[in-house]
Write a protein that holds these residues in place. Sequence first.
Motif, PDB file in Angstrom:
ATOM      1  N   TRP A   1       2.663  -0.354 -12.241  1.00  0.00           N
ATOM      2  CA  TRP A   1       1.896  -1.408 -11.657  1.00  0.00           C
ATOM      3  C   TRP A   1       0.591  -1.542 -12.307  1.00  0.00           C
ATOM      4  CZ3 TRP A   1       2.715  -4.970  -7.986  1.00  0.00           C
ATOM      5  CH2 TRP A   1       1.668  -5.712  -7.523  1.00  0.00           C
ATOM      6  N   VAL A   2       0.471  -2.718 -13.180  1.00  0.00           N
ATOM      7  CA  VAL A   2      -0.611  -3.059 -13.834  1.00  0.00           C
ATOM      8  C   VAL A   2      -1.053  -4.603 -13.519  1.00  0.00           C
ATOM      9  CG1 VAL A   2      -1.590  -3.376 -16.391  1.00  0.00           C
ATOM     10  CG2 VAL A   2       0.464  -1.659 -15.527  1.00  0.00           C
ATOM     11  N   ASP A   3      -2.573  -4.770 -13.344  1.00  0.00           N
ATOM     12  CA  ASP A   3      -2.957  -6.050 -13.075  1.00  0.00           C
ATOM     13  C   ASP A   3      -2.338  -6.460 -12.341  1.00  0.00           C
ATOM     14  OD1 ASP A   3      -4.699  -5.256 -15.380  1.00  0.00           O
ATOM     15  OD2 ASP A   3      -3.849  -5.898 -16.999  1.00  0.00           O
ATOM     16  N   GLY A   4      -1.797  -6.062 -11.102  1.00  0.00           N
ATOM     17  CA  GLY A   4      -1.184  -6.999 -10.011  1.00  0.00           C
ATOM     18  C   GLY A   4       0.156  -7.051 -10.210  1.00  0.00           C
ATOM     19  N   HIS A   5       0.963  -6.469 -11.300  1.00  0.00           N
ATOM     20  CA  HIS A   5       2.336  -7.001 -11.399  1.00  0.00           C
ATOM     21  C   HIS A   5       3.041  -5.622 -11.742  1.00  0.00           C
ATOM     22  CE1 HIS A   5       1.949 -11.289 -11.472  1.00  0.00           C
ATOM     23  NE2 HIS A   5       0.800 -10.921 -12.229  1.00  0.00           N
ATOM     24  N   TRP A   6       4.311  -5.496 -11.468  1.00  0.00           N
ATOM     25  CA  TRP A   6       5.099  -4.419 -11.985  1.00  0.00           C
ATOM     26  C   TRP A   6       5.664  -4.697 -13.468  1.00  0.00           C
ATOM     27  CZ3 TRP A   6       5.281   0.104  -9.784  1.00  0.00           C
ATOM     28  CH2 TRP A   6       5.216   0.155  -8.433  1.00  0.00           C
ATOM     29  N   ARG A   7       5.332  -3.990 -14.365  1.00  0.00           N
ATOM     30  CA  ARG A   7       5.708  -4.246 -15.720  1.00  0.00           C
ATOM     31  C   ARG A   7       6.763  -3.322 -16.298  1.00  0.00           C
ATOM     32  NH1 ARG A   7       3.198  -9.389 -16.892  1.00  0.00           N
ATOM     33  NH2 ARG A   7       0.988  -9.103 -16.233  1.00  0.00           N
ATOM     34  N   ILE A   8       7.621  -3.902 -17.052  1.00  0.00           N
ATOM     35  CA  ILE A   8       8.689  -2.892 -17.445  1.00  0.00           C
ATOM     36  C   ILE A   8       8.434  -2.251 -18.781  1.00  0.00           C
ATOM     37  CG2 ILE A   8      10.949  -3.036 -18.643  1.00  0.00           C
ATOM     38  CD1 ILE A   8      11.087  -3.084 -15.744  1.00  0.00           C
TER      39      ILE A   8
ATOM     40  N   PRO B   1       0.893  -1.230  -0.075  1.00  0.00           N
ATOM     41  CA  PRO B   1      -0.121  -0.041  -0.057  1.00  0.00           C
ATOM     42  C   PRO B   1       0.798   1.271  -0.085  1.00  0.00           C
ATOM     43  CG  PRO B   1      -1.011  -1.496   1.581  1.00  0.00           C
ATOM     44  CD  PRO B   1       0.469  -2.167   0.980  1.00  0.00           C
ATOM     45  N   LEU B   2       1.868   1.105   0.680  1.00  0.00           N
ATOM     46  CA  LEU B   2       2.810   2.276   0.643  1.00  0.00           C
ATOM     47  C   LEU B   2       3.584   2.501  -0.703  1.00  0.00           C
ATOM     48  CD1 LEU B   2       4.617   4.425   2.233  1.00  0.00           C
ATOM     49  CD2 LEU B   2       6.143   2.745   2.648  1.00  0.00           C
ATOM     50  N   ASP B   3       3.856   1.443  -1.486  1.00  0.00           N
ATOM     51  CA  ASP B   3       4.239   1.673  -2.733  1.00  0.00           C
ATOM     52  C   ASP B   3       3.259   2.486  -3.674  1.00  0.00           C
ATOM     53  OD1 ASP B   3       6.705   0.596  -2.451  1.00  0.00           O
ATOM     54  OD2 ASP B   3       6.033  -1.514  -3.032  1.00  0.00           O
ATOM     55  N   HIS B   4       1.843   2.047  -3.644  1.00  0.00           N
ATOM     56  CA  HIS B   4       0.867   2.641  -4.414  1.00  0.00           C
ATOM     57  C   HIS B   4       0.543   4.139  -4.111  1.00  0.00           C
ATOM     58  CE1 HIS B   4      -1.253  -1.560  -4.646  1.00  0.00           C
ATOM     59  NE2 HIS B   4      -0.585  -1.173  -5.548  1.00  0.00           N
TER      60      HIS B   4
ATOM     61  N   ARG C   1       1.823   8.514 -13.590  1.00  0.00           N
ATOM     62  CA  ARG C   1       1.345   8.643 -12.422  1.00  0.00           C
ATOM     63  C   ARG C   1       0.261   9.965 -12.647  1.00  0.00           C
ATOM     64  NH1 ARG C   1       7.341  10.118  -9.526  1.00  0.00           N
ATOM     65  NH2 ARG C   1       8.053   7.970  -9.467  1.00  0.00           N
ATOM     66  N   ALA C   2       0.268  10.763 -13.883  1.00  0.00           N
ATOM     67  CA  ALA C   2      -0.627  11.776 -14.009  1.00  0.00           C
ATOM     68  C   ALA C   2      -2.023  11.047 -14.327  1.00  0.00           C
ATOM     69  CB  ALA C   2      -0.195  12.792 -14.970  1.00  0.00           C
ATOM     70  N   CYS C   3      -1.830   9.719 -14.890  1.00  0.00           N
ATOM     71  CA  CYS C   3      -3.220   9.185 -15.057  1.00  0.00           C
ATOM     72  C   CYS C   3      -3.426   7.957 -14.147  1.00  0.00           C
ATOM     73  CB  CYS C   3      -2.813   8.274 -16.596  1.00  0.00           C
ATOM     74  SG  CYS C   3      -2.818   9.754 -18.017  1.00  0.00           S
ATOM     75  N   ASP C   4      -2.930   8.249 -12.812  1.00  0.00           N
ATOM     76  CA  ASP C   4      -3.171   7.461 -11.611  1.00  0.00           C
ATOM     77  C   ASP C   4      -2.864   5.952 -11.921  1.00  0.00           C
ATOM     78  OD1 ASP C   4      -4.697   9.614 -10.347  1.00  0.00           O
ATOM     79  OD2 ASP C   4      -6.337   9.175 -11.294  1.00  0.00           O
ATOM     80  N   MET C   5      -1.662   5.531 -12.470  1.00  0.00           N
ATOM     81  CA  MET C   5      -1.031   4.481 -12.456  1.00  0.00           C
ATOM     82  C   MET C   5       0.362   4.523 -11.830  1.00  0.00           C
ATOM     83  SD  MET C   5       0.224   2.085 -15.740  1.00  0.00           S
ATOM     84  CE  MET C   5      -1.465   1.510 -15.945  1.00  0.00           C
ATOM     85  N   PRO C   6       0.226   3.748 -10.635  1.00  0.00           N
ATOM     86  CA  PRO C   6       1.840   3.993  -9.831  1.00  0.00           C
ATOM     87  C   PRO C   6       2.945   3.420 -11.082  1.00  0.00           C
ATOM     88  CG  PRO C   6       0.080   2.740  -8.763  1.00  0.00           C
ATOM     89  CD  PRO C   6      -0.383   2.764  -9.892  1.00  0.00           C
ATOM     90  N   ALA C   7       3.954   4.209 -10.758  1.00  0.00           N
ATOM     91  CA  ALA C   7       5.122   3.997 -11.581  1.00  0.00           C
ATOM     92  C   ALA C   7       6.641   4.355 -11.135  1.00  0.00           C
ATOM     93  CB  ALA C   7       5.207   4.872 -12.916  1.00  0.00           C
TER      94      ALA C   7
END
Length: 264
Positions: free
Chosen positions: A197-204, A87-90, A169-175
């Motif tokens: 962070w997409v669909d429960g995973h960190w994607r490169i 949750p802190l990462d998010h 980040r501006a579009c509410d996706m943690p990066a």
Amino acid sequence: MHRTVSAALEFRLGGHSDVILSIAVAAGTPILSETLSIRSDRGQIVPQELVDRHGTRLHRIAAHAGGYSIHYHAVVAGQRPVEPASPLDHLLYLRPSRYAESDKLFRFARERFGGLHGQVLLDAVASFVHDGLSYVPGSSGPSDSAATTLSSREGVCRDYAHLVIAFLRACDMPARMVSAYAPGLTPMDFHAVAEAWVDGHWRIVDATRLAPRQSLVRIATGRDASDIAFVTNHHANLTLDRVEVGAVAQTLPMDDQRTPVLLS
């Protein structure tokens, strides 16, 4: 996949300094062999190793004035498990940061990518940055950020990554940002990519598309370039005289950019 990575640094210090190196592969990486040599004009130095919550390994030395020579070499086998987001990462990786000012780029990002979500958003941002920027070595400086990169439309890997991160980040996706050894990269150097962070995973996300994502070896993870620099120091001037990076894989995989990739 076996990968052999290396780094050689030479620098001079103008006085007593606290020097922190971030060139070792991340903790948890399956390593077959590894050496780190730090020498000054007074002899061999044994650093203090510190490991952060993402597995970034920092090697810290209390250094005096004079010249230094650093050599790192590792052989990596297989993949490193990627930790889940907390949750802190998010919260942390949605906030604007020094080099990824998502607040400054909020309106542009919302107008360009508004209504997109998940992998579709990730692909759209990556394509926009890849198509919209020119990769020009030496075109940016240490103080350039996502906002200045959007204005100049050129940069190097760190600039591409900062712009991707700010848009997401501006579009509410943690990066967040990752430094890595990158087999296949030309010109060879420390490489920087984004991770979302997409669909429960960190994607490169590597908007430069200069190296296959599957071959990357994680070094450091953080908010932006301020968290992943390969060398930082305090209390005295540091003059960097030489940086040489190596990264070789047994085979280089094909990267079609349409397949989500997790970084080891």
